[in-house]
Design a protein around this motif. Structure first.
Motif, PDB file in Angstrom:
ATOM      1  N   LYS A   8      31.912  50.071   8.460  1.00 13.72           N
ATOM      2  CA  LYS A   8      30.828  49.632   9.353  1.00 13.72           C
ATOM      3  C   LYS A   8      30.801  48.115   9.440  1.00 13.72           C
ATOM      4  CE  LYS A   8      27.423  53.251   8.849  1.00 13.72           C
ATOM      5  NZ  LYS A   8      26.294  53.677   8.049  1.00 13.72           N
ATOM      6  N   ASN A   9      30.806  47.467   8.263  1.00 12.59           N
ATOM      7  CA  ASN A   9      30.748  46.000   8.248  1.00 12.59           C
ATOM      8  C   ASN A   9      31.978  45.382   8.897  1.00 12.59           C
ATOM      9  OD1 ASN A   9      28.298  46.029   6.934  1.00 12.59           O
ATOM     10  ND2 ASN A   9      29.254  46.109   4.910  1.00 12.59           N
ATOM     11  N   VAL A  10      33.140  45.940   8.556  1.00 12.56           N
ATOM     12  CA  VAL A  10      34.389  45.373   9.079  1.00 12.56           C
ATOM     13  C   VAL A  10      34.436  45.496  10.604  1.00 12.56           C
ATOM     14  CG1 VAL A  10      36.872  45.735   9.220  1.00 12.56           C
ATOM     15  CG2 VAL A  10      35.737  45.785   7.007  1.00 12.56           C
ATOM     16  N   VAL A  11      34.095  46.670  11.103  1.00 16.12           N
ATOM     17  CA  VAL A  11      34.186  46.878  12.555  1.00 16.12           C
ATOM     18  C   VAL A  11      33.191  45.961  13.265  1.00 16.12           C
ATOM     19  CG1 VAL A  11      33.811  48.524  14.420  1.00 16.12           C
ATOM     20  CG2 VAL A  11      35.069  49.228  12.394  1.00 16.12           C
ATOM     21  N   PHE A  86      39.385  60.104  10.630  1.00 14.01           N
ATOM     22  CA  PHE A  86      39.449  59.145  11.744  1.00 14.01           C
ATOM     23  C   PHE A  86      38.366  59.365  12.789  1.00 14.01           C
ATOM     24  CE2 PHE A  86      43.283  58.102   9.672  1.00 14.01           C
ATOM     25  CZ  PHE A  86      43.419  56.757   9.928  1.00 14.01           C
ATOM     26  N   MET A  87      37.830  60.610  12.840  1.00 16.85           N
ATOM     27  CA  MET A  87      36.721  60.812  13.776  1.00 16.85           C
ATOM     28  C   MET A  87      35.499  60.023  13.325  1.00 16.85           C
ATOM     29  SD  MET A  87      37.250  64.784  14.742  1.00 16.85           S
ATOM     30  CE  MET A  87      35.931  64.949  15.934  1.00 16.85           C
ATOM     31  N   ALA A  88      35.345  59.875  11.999  1.00 16.29           N
ATOM     32  CA  ALA A  88      34.229  59.070  11.478  1.00 16.29           C
ATOM     33  C   ALA A  88      34.429  57.604  11.858  1.00 16.29           C
ATOM     34  CB  ALA A  88      34.130  59.221   9.969  1.00 16.29           C
ATOM     35  N   LEU A  89      35.676  57.162  11.780  1.00 19.50           N
ATOM     36  CA  LEU A  89      35.961  55.772  12.154  1.00 19.50           C
ATOM     37  C   LEU A  89      35.619  55.517  13.624  1.00 19.50           C
ATOM     38  CD1 LEU A  89      37.199  52.940  11.826  1.00 19.50           C
ATOM     39  CD2 LEU A  89      39.451  53.953  12.150  1.00 19.50           C
ATOM     40  N   GLU A  90      35.985  56.465  14.481  1.00 14.31           N
ATOM     41  CA  GLU A  90      35.688  56.287  15.912  1.00 14.31           C
ATOM     42  C   GLU A  90      34.176  56.299  16.158  1.00 14.31           C
ATOM     43  OE1 GLU A  90      37.944  58.823  18.514  1.00 14.31           O
ATOM     44  OE2 GLU A  90      39.836  57.854  17.962  1.00 14.31           O
ATOM     45  N   GLU A  91      33.462  57.151  15.417  1.00 11.83           N
ATOM     46  CA  GLU A  91      32.011  57.206  15.569  1.00 11.83           C
ATOM     47  C   GLU A  91      31.386  55.864  15.133  1.00 11.83           C
ATOM     48  OE1 GLU A  91      30.620  59.408  17.239  1.00 11.83           O
ATOM     49  OE2 GLU A  91      28.533  58.823  16.883  1.00 11.83           O
ATOM     50  N   ILE A  92      31.886  55.329  14.035  1.00 15.81           N
ATOM     51  CA  ILE A  92      31.410  54.023  13.552  1.00 15.81           C
ATOM     52  C   ILE A  92      31.677  52.953  14.613  1.00 15.81           C
ATOM     53  CG2 ILE A  92      31.928  52.174  11.884  1.00 15.81           C
ATOM     54  CD1 ILE A  92      32.305  54.453   9.775  1.00 15.81           C
ATOM     55  N   ALA A  93      32.880  52.988  15.188  1.00 11.23           N
ATOM     56  CA  ALA A  93      33.238  51.981  16.192  1.00 11.23           C
ATOM     57  C   ALA A  93      32.285  52.051  17.387  1.00 11.23           C
ATOM     58  CB  ALA A  93      34.683  52.173  16.638  1.00 11.23           C
ATOM     59  N   ARG A  94      31.973  53.269  17.830  1.00 15.86           N
ATOM     60  CA  ARG A  94      31.045  53.409  18.963  1.00 15.86           C
ATOM     61  C   ARG A  94      29.664  52.858  18.594  1.00 15.86           C
ATOM     62  NH1 ARG A  94      34.311  58.011  20.326  1.00 15.86           N
ATOM     63  NH2 ARG A  94      33.370  59.260  18.675  1.00 15.86           N
ATOM     64  N   ASN A  95      29.205  53.196  17.376  1.00 14.74           N
ATOM     65  CA  ASN A  95      27.883  52.710  16.957  1.00 14.74           C
ATOM     66  C   ASN A  95      27.842  51.192  16.834  1.00 14.74           C
ATOM     67  OD1 ASN A  95      26.906  55.295  16.870  1.00 14.74           O
ATOM     68  ND2 ASN A  95      27.309  55.570  14.680  1.00 14.74           N
ATOM     69  N   SER A 143      42.154  45.868  15.235  1.00  8.91           N
ATOM     70  CA  SER A 143      42.072  44.759  16.193  1.00  8.91           C
ATOM     71  C   SER A 143      41.074  45.137  17.271  1.00  8.91           C
ATOM     72  CB  SER A 143      43.425  44.487  16.854  1.00  8.91           C
ATOM     73  OG  SER A 143      44.320  43.958  15.917  1.00  8.91           O
ATOM     74  N   TYR A 144      40.260  44.149  17.667  1.00  9.94           N
ATOM     75  CA  TYR A 144      39.330  44.343  18.768  1.00  9.94           C
ATOM     76  C   TYR A 144      39.706  43.348  19.856  1.00  9.94           C
ATOM     77  CZ  TYR A 144      35.057  44.610  21.504  1.00  9.94           C
ATOM     78  OH  TYR A 144      34.165  44.781  22.534  1.00  9.94           O
TER      79      TYR A 144
END
Ligand code: SF4
Lengths: 305, 207
Positions: A8-11, A86-95, A143-144
């Motif tokens: 969460k923090n990193v993203v 990885f679905m959790a990672l994508e959910e975090i990214a959206r949030n 990367s963003y």
């Protein structure tokens, strides 16, 4: 196992940095342009933009109010494990995209393509977008890229199928003609970091062009002589055109030409270009399997460049 | 190439003196607009809820503005591409009595023609420098916020030496970027040679 809390923090920090802090290599490109431009007017175009970009780093506000399409590029270690997968990672990214929007680090820019509905979060069907690449190891690199609307909408991003008979001349002509037209009157906010994809299907060429524009360092070169020669030839020729900052005339017309290629079908050659506007925003963070993190200046998306 | 400091409301004599390539700084009231406002007014036939008479400067922009402690805070501001609004350009100049439009990418022939008839200019930024502009912009008010949302609403601004912008369409219909086009086209001929593109190159027609 990489924990959700860490991600969460990193993203969030990577989005914030991507939107507010231009990369070092882009900053260098501005400095060279200021040194090389002959007229005061062109020097000021670059100089004022750089001053504002530096203030954005200091004030942590978006480098440009057009905070672009939210794009994530993930280099994933083959053995990497994430809490929740990885679905959790994508959910975090959206949030985190939604949170960054609420807090003013991103502008609510993403809308429904037909109704114009604006969720106010930059989150919707297929947005943000995720691209993955698998590498050895157990770390992940996030990367963003904030891909500007101007550089995407006015012809700076497109593709064409070319017959083998038209070969390299056809490829170069398409790139220089399309770029010059797109840069007219500053439409794509030139000088761009220009990515060129050669070969593959239309979408493979387009994806390579986009990754070359958004993730390769300004001034990096393809390791194969033939490709780096095309990069150099196009770079020199485009810079002789006189487009200048925001198309208002000058000696710097493109910051970098980054070529990537894929094998293609005997039937034809897809050529795609993707222009990233001059503020070329991106940020990359590596997350180690033990939760340590490290900010990287080079996304190193294409091995070694 | 001259530099001008102008005050809004702009008079005919303020804008007719401007020539393409001149630089302009602006002070006084202005309003913002993107396509949804123009569609709302001109296509959906709603009435503009304020007068543009003393506010005859339009800025094409989608700013970032957040609500803080019952007040608006301007976070970021950069003029956006005008050419997307060409469909309503001439109408806006005529019906809103505009004397200047600020935006990227210049505008098309129809708007340039209306600018010639009604004495109006188009001004372009040569930098993307929101932080240098923030200090010269104060938010006064906002209209149609609920209908159009924060980016597309009509923000009323008070400007203090906001600029510099280059005059790219003057009141005689001249366009600064046509001069640049001529230079680029001429340089392209040499570039084709350097790239070994034959002068008579034609693409094989695949589709
Ligand atoms: S294309 Fe232009 S307006 Fe959009 S993000 Fe890039 S610099 Fe800003």
């Amino acid at each position: 196992m990489i924990k959700k809390e860490v991600l969460k923090n990193v993203v969030f920090d990577t989005i914030k940095k991507g939107s507010c802090c231009i990369p070092k290599d882009v900053r260098e490109a501005f400095n060279s342009a200021i040194a090389n431009e002959k007229t005061q007017k062109a020097k000021e175009g670059f100089g004022n933009t750089l001053k504002s970009l530096d203030l954005s780093i200091e004030r942590m506000n978006p480098a440009c109010p057009d905070t672009g399409w939210p794009l994530f590029f993930l280099k994933v270690g083959n053995e990497a494990k994430i809490e929740g997968g990885f679905m959790a990672l994508e959910e975090i990214a959206r949030n985190m995209v939604a949170k960054a929007t609420k807090e003013g680090y991103l502008r609510a820019t993403m809308k429904h393509p037909l109704t114009g509905y604006d969720p106010g979060t930059n989150v919707g069907m297929n947005i943000p977008h995720f691209t993955y690449k698998f590498v050895p190891g157990n770390d992940i690199e996030i990367s963003y890229a904030a891909k500007g609307g101007g550089s995407e909408c006015f012809g700076g991003t497109r593709y064409k199928m070319i017959a083998f008979a038209d070969g390299l001349a056809g490829i170069k002509k398409f790139v220089i003609d399309a770029y010059a037209a797109a840069a007219r009157a500053g439409a794509i906010c030139p000088p761009a970091v220009l990515g060129v994809g050669i070969g593959g299907t239309g979408n493979i060429a387009s994806a390579l062009a986009k990754e070359a524009a958004c993730l390769r360092l300004v001034g990096s070169h393809h390791p194969e002589e033939m490709m780096s020669q095309i990069e150099k030839d196009l770079y020199d020729s485009i810079n002789s055109l006189g487009i200048g900052p925001m198309g208002s005339g000058g000696d710097t017309s493109v910051f970098s030409v980054n070529v990537e290629y894929a094998y293609t079908h005997i039937a034809g050659i897809a050529v795609a270009l993707s222009s990233n506007c001059w503020i070329a925003r991106r940020a990359t963070t590596r997350v180690y399997s033990d939760g340590r993190t490290e900010e990287l200046d080079n996304p190193n998306w294409f091995d070694g460049r | 190439m001259a530099t001008y400091y102008l005050n809004v409301p702009l008079m005919d004599e303020d804008v007719v003196q401007l020539k393409i390539g001149d630089l302009v700084y602006l002070s006084g009231p202005a309003f913002t607009c993107r396509s949804r406002l123009q569609r709302y007014i001109f296509d959906e036939k709603n009435k503009l809820p304020f007068s543009t008479e003393q506010r005859n400067l339009l800025i094409h922009v989608g700013p970032i503005i957040v609500r803080e402690n019952n007040d608006w805070r301007l976070v970021s501001f950069t003029p956006t591409s005008s050419i997307r609004f060409e469909k309503w350009g001439a109408k806006s100049v005529k019906e809103w009595g505009l004397k200047a439009i600020v935006g990227k990418t210049t505008m098309g022939e129809e708007t340039a023609q209306a600018m010639k008839e009604h004495k109006c200019v188009h001004l372009s930024p040569q930098s993307v420098s929101p932080n240098l502009w923030l200090d010269s912009i104060k938010i006064e008010d906002v209209y149609l916020f609920d209908e159009l949302g924060t980016i597309e609403a009509a923000w009323h601004l008070q400007l203090d030496k906001f600029g510099p912008f280059v005059v790219d369409i003057d009141c005689e219909g001249n366009n600064y970027f046509e001069g640049i086009d001529t230079i680029v086209e001429a340089n392209k001929k040499q570039a084709y040679k350097d790239l070994n593109i034959p002068a008579d190159f034609k693409y094989t027609k695949l589709y």
